[in-house]
Design a protein around this motif. Structure first.
Motif, short mmCIF file in Angstrom:
data_model
loop_
_atom_site.label_atom_id
_atom_site.label_comp_id
_atom_site.label_asym_id
_atom_site.label_seq_id
_atom_site.Cartn_x
_atom_site.Cartn_y
_atom_site.Cartn_z
N MET A 18 0.89 -1.14 -0.14
CA MET A 18 0.04 0.00 0.14
C MET A 18 0.88 1.30 -0.03
SD MET A 18 -2.91 -1.20 2.65
CE MET A 18 -3.73 0.71 2.57
N GLY A 19 1.94 1.29 -0.97
CA GLY A 19 2.62 2.46 -0.91
C GLY A 19 3.32 2.69 -2.34
N GLY A 20 3.81 3.70 -2.51
CA GLY A 20 4.30 4.21 -3.68
C GLY A 20 5.23 3.54 -4.47
N GLY A 21 6.39 2.77 -3.99
CA GLY A 21 7.38 2.09 -4.69
C GLY A 21 7.88 0.96 -3.49
N ARG A 22 8.18 -0.17 -4.11
CA ARG A 22 8.69 -1.19 -3.25
C ARG A 22 10.12 -0.92 -2.80
NH1 ARG A 22 11.18 -6.62 -5.75
NH2 ARG A 22 12.68 -5.14 -6.10
N THR A 23 10.50 -1.10 -1.64
CA THR A 23 11.79 -0.63 -1.03
C THR A 23 12.61 -1.82 -0.43
OG1 THR A 23 10.45 -0.20 1.03
CG2 THR A 23 11.11 1.67 -0.56
N ASP A 24 12.23 -3.08 -0.54
CA ASP A 24 12.73 -4.16 -0.07
C ASP A 24 13.93 -4.38 -1.16
OD1 ASP A 24 11.39 -7.06 -0.67
OD2 ASP A 24 10.82 -4.98 -1.48
N SER A 25 15.09 -4.92 -0.71
CA SER A 25 15.89 -5.27 -1.69
C SER A 25 15.84 -6.88 -2.27
CB SER A 25 17.35 -5.17 -1.01
OG SER A 25 17.55 -5.88 0.24
N PRO B 166 8.88 6.64 -5.59
CA PRO B 166 7.98 7.40 -6.36
C PRO B 166 6.79 6.56 -6.85
CG PRO B 166 9.89 7.02 -7.53
CD PRO B 166 9.98 6.65 -6.32
N GLY B 167 7.24 5.25 -7.05
CA GLY B 167 6.08 4.44 -7.74
C GLY B 167 6.10 4.45 -9.14
N TYR C 197 14.46 10.75 -8.44
CA TYR C 197 13.74 9.51 -8.21
C TYR C 197 14.54 8.50 -7.78
CZ TYR C 197 10.17 11.87 -11.09
OH TYR C 197 9.27 12.72 -11.69
N VAL C 198 14.24 8.04 -6.42
CA VAL C 198 15.00 7.25 -5.67
C VAL C 198 14.28 5.99 -5.43
CG1 VAL C 198 16.38 6.95 -3.47
CG2 VAL C 198 15.92 9.18 -4.55
N MET D 170 10.58 13.90 -0.12
CA MET D 170 9.24 13.34 -0.30
C MET D 170 9.39 11.87 0.01
SD MET D 170 8.19 15.38 -3.78
CE MET D 170 6.50 14.51 -3.85
N LEU D 171 8.33 11.43 1.03
CA LEU D 171 8.26 10.12 1.39
C LEU D 171 6.68 9.59 1.33
CD1 LEU D 171 10.70 9.72 4.30
CD2 LEU D 171 11.08 8.93 2.21
N MET D 172 6.33 9.50 0.28
CA MET D 172 4.74 9.58 -0.01
C MET D 172 4.17 8.02 0.03
SD MET D 172 3.86 12.68 0.07
CE MET D 172 4.57 14.43 -0.47
N GLY D 173 3.65 7.79 0.96
CA GLY D 173 2.99 6.15 0.81
C GLY D 173 4.00 5.35 0.79
N VAL D 174 5.27 5.46 1.21
CA VAL D 174 6.43 4.23 0.83
C VAL D 174 7.02 3.74 2.32
CG1 VAL D 174 8.12 5.82 0.89
CG2 VAL D 174 8.30 3.69 -0.43
N LEU D 175 6.45 4.41 3.54
CA LEU D 175 7.34 4.36 4.57
C LEU D 175 6.65 2.90 5.20
CD1 LEU D 175 7.56 7.82 6.28
CD2 LEU D 175 9.42 6.17 5.37
N GLY D 176 5.70 2.47 4.84
CA GLY D 176 5.13 1.01 5.34
C GLY D 176 6.15 -0.21 5.01
N HIS D 177 6.96 0.25 4.20
CA HIS D 177 8.03 -0.96 3.75
C HIS D 177 9.36 -0.67 4.61
CE1 HIS D 177 5.76 -2.32 0.24
NE2 HIS D 177 5.90 -0.94 -0.38
#
Length: 263
Positions: free
Chosen positions: A1-8, A82-83, A105-106, A156-163
């Motif tokens: 439920m977030g903008g982009g996947r952040t797990d490796s 950013p998704g 974009y990170v 900007m940390l938009m809907g991504v911190l759930g990861h």
């Protein structure tokens, strides 16, 4: 439920959706694929308000970039996680306000990076950076290769911190990233709350697809993101209440947004 996947851990096979695909589907985009569409539908059925959350977040991104680049005069913006692109990507919003603005974009998701590289083409102003926000130190080092961290940045940390792991870990991530920025920098956050049972069900449905875990946060944890920062008026509020500029979905019970300035 977030903008982009952040797990490796790259588990994004054809039948396993990434959060970027699901978020793109909820925002009305076209880059979600069948796996993202199916996971998005499961989440929507469990939590009908999730589409309003996603689209309210997209509208808040537009308004926060206008504030950062226009009113605050920040010419460096980092969109972390950013998704997949939808209408009005961050760099286009920034460019309409200032020809000097630069956007980074990170993301750790190769699909996301590829799409932004294709979108940006050969122009040198903006950058697409491969970094995992869950390691703030390495992320800041990577960003410093393209941006001047001795000057103010809009983070900007938009809907991504759930990861970003449990509450202790997410606070370490946020404070670690903000701690590496210059005085006068800003933090902009959109976050989904854990206070609604439907939202929790949607997160469980999402996890059941095999996608990376996404954790909802309490209002207290979200407020702690901004510890030591000066909140920009109107403070930490439902997204549709943050400097609204027209009609948009009201996700009052499900999400919070804020922008804070580093003294």
């Amino acid at each position: 439920m977030g903008g982009g996947r952040t797990d490796s851990d790259d588990r994004s096979g054809a039948d396993v959706p990434t959060s970027a695909q699901v978020w793109n589907y909820w925002q009305g985009g076209s880059e979600h694929g069948s796996a993202g569409r199916e996971a998005g539908e499961r989440g929507r059925l469990a939590f009908p308000g999730v589409v309003d959350v996603a689209r309210s977040s997209r509208a808040f991104i537009t308004r926060s970039v206008r504030f950062l680049v226009g009113e605050a005069g920040v010419d460096q913006v980092l969109d972390v996680g950013p998704g997949l692109p939808t209408a009005n990507p961050t760099h286009e919003i920034a460019e309409r306000i200032s020809r000097h603005a630069r956007v980074g974009y990170v993301d750790v998701d190769p699909q996301v990076r590829q799409r932004y590289q294709e979108l940006l083409g050969e122009q040198p102003r903006h950058a697409v950076l491969d970094a995992d926000m869950c390691d703030p130190r390495s992320t800041l080092l990577r960003v410093a290769e393209s941006f001047d961290l001795n000057r103010p940045v809009g983070l900007m940390l938009m809907g991504v911190l759930g990861h970003a792991g449990d509450d202790e870990q997410v606070l370490r991530v946020v404070h670690g990233l903000v701690g590496g920025l210059a005085s006068g920098s800003y933090l902009a956050v959109h976050e989904t709350l854990d206070t609604d049972p439907e939202a929790a069900r949607a997160a469980a449905e999402y996890a059941a697809t095999g996608a990376p875990q996404y954790l909802l946060r309490s209002p207290e944890v979200v407020a702690d993101y901004f510890r030591g920062l000066d909140l920009v008026d109107p403070g930490l509020v439902p997204c549709h209440q943050w400097r609204p500029d027209g009609a948009e979905p009201a996700a009052e019970h499900f999400s919070r947004c804020a922008v804070g300035r580093k003294p």
